[in-house]
Design a protein around this motif. Sequence first.
Motif, PDB file in Angstrom:
ATOM      1  N   MET A   1      43.190  14.145  38.144  1.00 43.08           N
ATOM      2  CA  MET A   1      44.085  15.027  38.854  1.00 43.08           C
ATOM      3  C   MET A   1      44.386  16.254  37.993  1.00 43.08           C
ATOM      4  SD  MET A   1      47.959  14.403  40.012  1.00 43.08           S
ATOM      5  CE  MET A   1      49.025  15.703  39.489  1.00 43.08           C
ATOM      6  N   THR A   2      44.082  17.426  38.502  1.00 39.39           N
ATOM      7  CA  THR A   2      44.384  18.647  37.771  1.00 39.39           C
ATOM      8  C   THR A   2      45.773  19.140  38.140  1.00 39.39           C
ATOM      9  OG1 THR A   2      43.369  20.002  39.469  1.00 39.39           O
ATOM     10  CG2 THR A   2      41.963  19.347  37.634  1.00 39.39           C
ATOM     11  N   LEU A   3      46.317  19.992  37.308  1.00 41.97           N
ATOM     12  CA  LEU A   3      47.620  20.584  37.584  1.00 41.97           C
ATOM     13  C   LEU A   3      47.513  21.465  38.822  1.00 41.97           C
ATOM     14  CD1 LEU A   3      48.445  21.492  33.904  1.00 41.97           C
ATOM     15  CD2 LEU A   3      49.473  19.656  35.224  1.00 41.97           C
ATOM     16  N   PRO A   4      48.581  21.586  39.616  1.00 40.30           N
ATOM     17  CA  PRO A   4      48.486  22.308  40.887  1.00 40.30           C
ATOM     18  C   PRO A   4      48.101  23.777  40.763  1.00 40.30           C
ATOM     19  CG  PRO A   4      50.754  21.612  40.434  1.00 40.30           C
ATOM     20  CD  PRO A   4      49.883  21.013  39.381  1.00 40.30           C
ATOM     21  N   ASP A   5      48.526  24.451  39.711  1.00 35.09           N
ATOM     22  CA  ASP A   5      48.191  25.871  39.564  1.00 35.09           C
ATOM     23  C   ASP A   5      47.049  26.095  38.579  1.00 35.09           C
ATOM     24  OD1 ASP A   5      49.644  25.114  37.359  1.00 35.09           O
ATOM     25  OD2 ASP A   5      50.874  26.916  37.285  1.00 35.09           O
ATOM     26  N   SER A   6      46.253  25.056  38.363  1.00 32.60           N
ATOM     27  CA  SER A   6      45.116  25.137  37.448  1.00 32.60           C
ATOM     28  C   SER A   6      43.892  25.667  38.192  1.00 32.60           C
ATOM     29  CB  SER A   6      44.842  23.735  36.899  1.00 32.60           C
ATOM     30  OG  SER A   6      43.822  23.763  35.958  1.00 32.60           O
ATOM     31  N   PRO A   7      43.092  26.533  37.555  1.00 35.82           N
ATOM     32  CA  PRO A   7      41.893  27.046  38.236  1.00 35.82           C
ATOM     33  C   PRO A   7      40.872  25.941  38.477  1.00 35.82           C
ATOM     34  CG  PRO A   7      42.002  27.858  35.981  1.00 35.82           C
ATOM     35  CD  PRO A   7      43.254  27.091  36.223  1.00 35.82           C
ATOM     36  N   ARG A   8      40.173  26.023  39.583  1.00 36.18           N
ATOM     37  CA  ARG A   8      39.150  25.044  39.925  1.00 36.18           C
ATOM     38  C   ARG A   8      37.879  25.324  39.125  1.00 36.18           C
ATOM     39  NH1 ARG A   8      42.912  22.477  41.110  1.00 36.18           N
ATOM     40  NH2 ARG A   8      43.895  22.512  43.134  1.00 36.18           N
ATOM     41  N   TRP A   9      36.955  24.357  39.139  1.00 33.64           N
ATOM     42  CA  TRP A   9      35.749  24.432  38.318  1.00 33.64           C
ATOM     43  C   TRP A   9      34.854  25.634  38.598  1.00 33.64           C
ATOM     44  CZ3 TRP A   9      34.841  22.572  33.806  1.00 33.64           C
ATOM     45  CH2 TRP A   9      35.611  21.499  33.370  1.00 33.64           C
ATOM     46  N   PRO A  10      34.579  25.998  39.848  1.00 22.14           N
ATOM     47  CA  PRO A  10      33.713  27.175  40.052  1.00 22.14           C
ATOM     48  C   PRO A  10      34.278  28.438  39.401  1.00 22.14           C
ATOM     49  CG  PRO A  10      33.904  25.928  42.081  1.00 22.14           C
ATOM     50  CD  PRO A  10      34.887  25.326  41.124  1.00 22.14           C
ATOM     51  N   ARG A  11      35.575  28.628  39.473  1.00 22.07           N
ATOM     52  CA  ARG A  11      36.217  29.788  38.856  1.00 22.07           C
ATOM     53  C   ARG A  11      36.122  29.704  37.335  1.00 22.07           C
ATOM     54  NH1 ARG A  11      39.943  33.509  40.742  1.00 22.07           N
ATOM     55  NH2 ARG A  11      39.969  32.382  42.707  1.00 22.07           N
ATOM     56  N   ARG A  12      36.338  28.530  36.774  1.00 17.93           N
ATOM     57  CA  ARG A  12      36.246  28.346  35.324  1.00 17.93           C
ATOM     58  C   ARG A  12      34.836  28.656  34.822  1.00 17.93           C
ATOM     59  NH1 ARG A  12      39.487  23.025  33.273  1.00 17.93           N
ATOM     60  NH2 ARG A  12      41.374  23.277  34.513  1.00 17.93           N
ATOM     61  N   ILE A  13      33.843  28.155  35.534  1.00 15.72           N
ATOM     62  CA  ILE A  13      32.451  28.363  35.108  1.00 15.72           C
ATOM     63  C   ILE A  13      32.074  29.836  35.228  1.00 15.72           C
ATOM     64  CG2 ILE A  13      30.040  27.844  35.690  1.00 15.72           C
ATOM     65  CD1 ILE A  13      31.078  24.969  36.380  1.00 15.72           C
TER      66      ILE A  13
ATOM     67  N   LEU B   1      45.357  26.191  31.215  1.00 17.50           N
ATOM     68  CA  LEU B   1      44.903  27.328  32.002  1.00 17.50           C
ATOM     69  C   LEU B   1      45.703  27.371  33.297  1.00 17.50           C
ATOM     70  CD1 LEU B   1      41.032  27.095  31.608  1.00 17.50           C
ATOM     71  CD2 LEU B   1      42.632  28.524  30.339  1.00 17.50           C
ATOM     72  N   GLN B   2      46.053  28.586  33.700  1.00 17.87           N
ATOM     73  CA  GLN B   2      46.830  28.787  34.907  1.00 17.87           C
ATOM     74  C   GLN B   2      46.104  29.776  35.798  1.00 17.87           C
ATOM     75  OE1 GLN B   2      50.925  29.349  33.321  1.00 17.87           O
ATOM     76  NE2 GLN B   2      51.321  29.924  35.421  1.00 17.87           N
ATOM     77  N   LEU B   3      46.119  29.528  37.090  1.00 20.31           N
ATOM     78  CA  LEU B   3      45.551  30.478  38.044  1.00 20.31           C
ATOM     79  C   LEU B   3      46.611  31.512  38.369  1.00 20.31           C
ATOM     80  CD1 LEU B   3      43.177  31.233  39.858  1.00 20.31           C
ATOM     81  CD2 LEU B   3      44.150  29.755  41.607  1.00 20.31           C
ATOM     82  N   GLU B   4      46.247  32.785  38.204  1.00 26.13           N
ATOM     83  CA  GLU B   4      47.161  33.884  38.494  1.00 26.13           C
ATOM     84  C   GLU B   4      47.152  34.160  39.997  1.00 26.13           C
ATOM     85  OE1 GLU B   4      48.975  36.171  36.087  1.00 26.13           O
ATOM     86  OE2 GLU B   4      48.839  34.116  35.376  1.00 26.13           O
ATOM     87  N   PRO B   5      48.306  34.511  40.559  1.00 22.11           N
ATOM     88  CA  PRO B   5      48.318  34.869  41.982  1.00 22.11           C
ATOM     89  C   PRO B   5      47.537  36.160  42.225  1.00 22.11           C
ATOM     90  CG  PRO B   5      50.479  35.215  40.982  1.00 22.11           C
ATOM     91  CD  PRO B   5      49.603  34.576  39.945  1.00 22.11           C
ATOM     92  N   SER B   6      46.991  36.298  43.407  1.00 20.24           N
ATOM     93  CA  SER B   6      46.247  37.501  43.764  1.00 20.24           C
ATOM     94  C   SER B   6      47.187  38.700  43.839  1.00 20.24           C
ATOM     95  CB  SER B   6      45.550  37.295  45.105  1.00 20.24           C
ATOM     96  OG  SER B   6      44.872  38.456  45.479  1.00 20.24           O
ATOM     97  N   LYS B   7      46.690  39.857  43.397  1.00 18.50           N
ATOM     98  CA  LYS B   7      47.488  41.078  43.440  1.00 18.50           C
ATOM     99  C   LYS B   7      47.150  41.926  44.661  1.00 18.50           C
ATOM    100  CE  LYS B   7      48.133  41.172  38.517  1.00 18.50           C
ATOM    101  NZ  LYS B   7      47.845  41.793  37.265  1.00 18.50           N
ATOM    102  N   ARG B   8      46.378  41.378  45.572  1.00 11.59           N
ATOM    103  CA  ARG B   8      46.024  42.117  46.782  1.00 11.59           C
ATOM    104  C   ARG B   8      47.252  42.208  47.691  1.00 11.59           C
ATOM    105  NH1 ARG B   8      40.349  39.269  48.296  1.00 11.59           N
ATOM    106  NH2 ARG B   8      39.114  40.295  46.703  1.00 11.59           N
ATOM    107  N   PRO B   9      47.462  43.367  48.286  1.00 15.20           N
ATOM    108  CA  PRO B   9      48.593  43.483  49.202  1.00 15.20           C
ATOM    109  C   PRO B   9      48.359  42.661  50.463  1.00 15.20           C
ATOM    110  CG  PRO B   9      47.300  45.522  49.181  1.00 15.20           C
ATOM    111  CD  PRO B   9      46.727  44.603  48.136  1.00 15.20           C
ATOM    112  N   ALA B  10      49.441  42.094  50.982  1.00  9.66           N
ATOM    113  CA  ALA B  10      49.339  41.296  52.208  1.00  9.66           C
ATOM    114  C   ALA B  10      49.058  42.218  53.387  1.00  9.66           C
ATOM    115  CB  ALA B  10      50.632  40.532  52.432  1.00  9.66           C
ATOM    116  N   LYS B  11      48.253  41.745  54.320  1.00  8.04           N
ATOM    117  CA  LYS B  11      47.898  42.560  55.509  1.00  8.04           C
ATOM    118  C   LYS B  11      48.882  42.335  56.615  1.00  8.04           C
ATOM    119  CE  LYS B  11      43.031  42.907  54.603  1.00  8.04           C
ATOM    120  NZ  LYS B  11      41.714  42.740  55.117  1.00  8.04           N
TER     121      LYS B  11
END
Length: 141
Positions: free
Chosen positions: A1-13, A131-141
């Motif tokens: 079980m990974t931490l909830p805000d941890s990046p998934r494997w494809p992103r890490r690789i 490692l923590q996944l950062e939230p996206s900085k894209r503006p909401a549509k």
Amino acid sequence: MTLPDSPRWPRRIAAMLYEALLLVAILFFATFLFVILLGSATEPPARYILQGYLWLVAGGYLVWSWRHGGQTLAMQTWRIRVTNREGGALDWRQACLRYVIASVFFGVGFLWALFDREGLYLHDRLTGCRLQLEPSKRPAK
């Protein structure tokens, strides 16, 4: 079980592959400077000095990046940040130790994460980092 805000494997690789390309460029330039200043490094002891120098250059880049914002260029691109357990910035000791342990155990540290209950790399488990996944900085549509 990974931490909830941890990046998934494809992103890490993807981040690791991008980081490898960046490090190759940095180390190529550092080798160029070494050869220009000190000459050929094909024979001992110059070869060993070059290897140590390149290890320090790579460490300098990574440790400085982890200490100043928690991200290398590749980590910024893939929205990954290295933090301490509480989500704060790494101190110098943690950043340096993380680099040394990752260097010593090289691939083993990454394979460790496949079996770690939180998905942590060995060097992160031993240094109190994650490692923590950062939230996206894209503006909401």
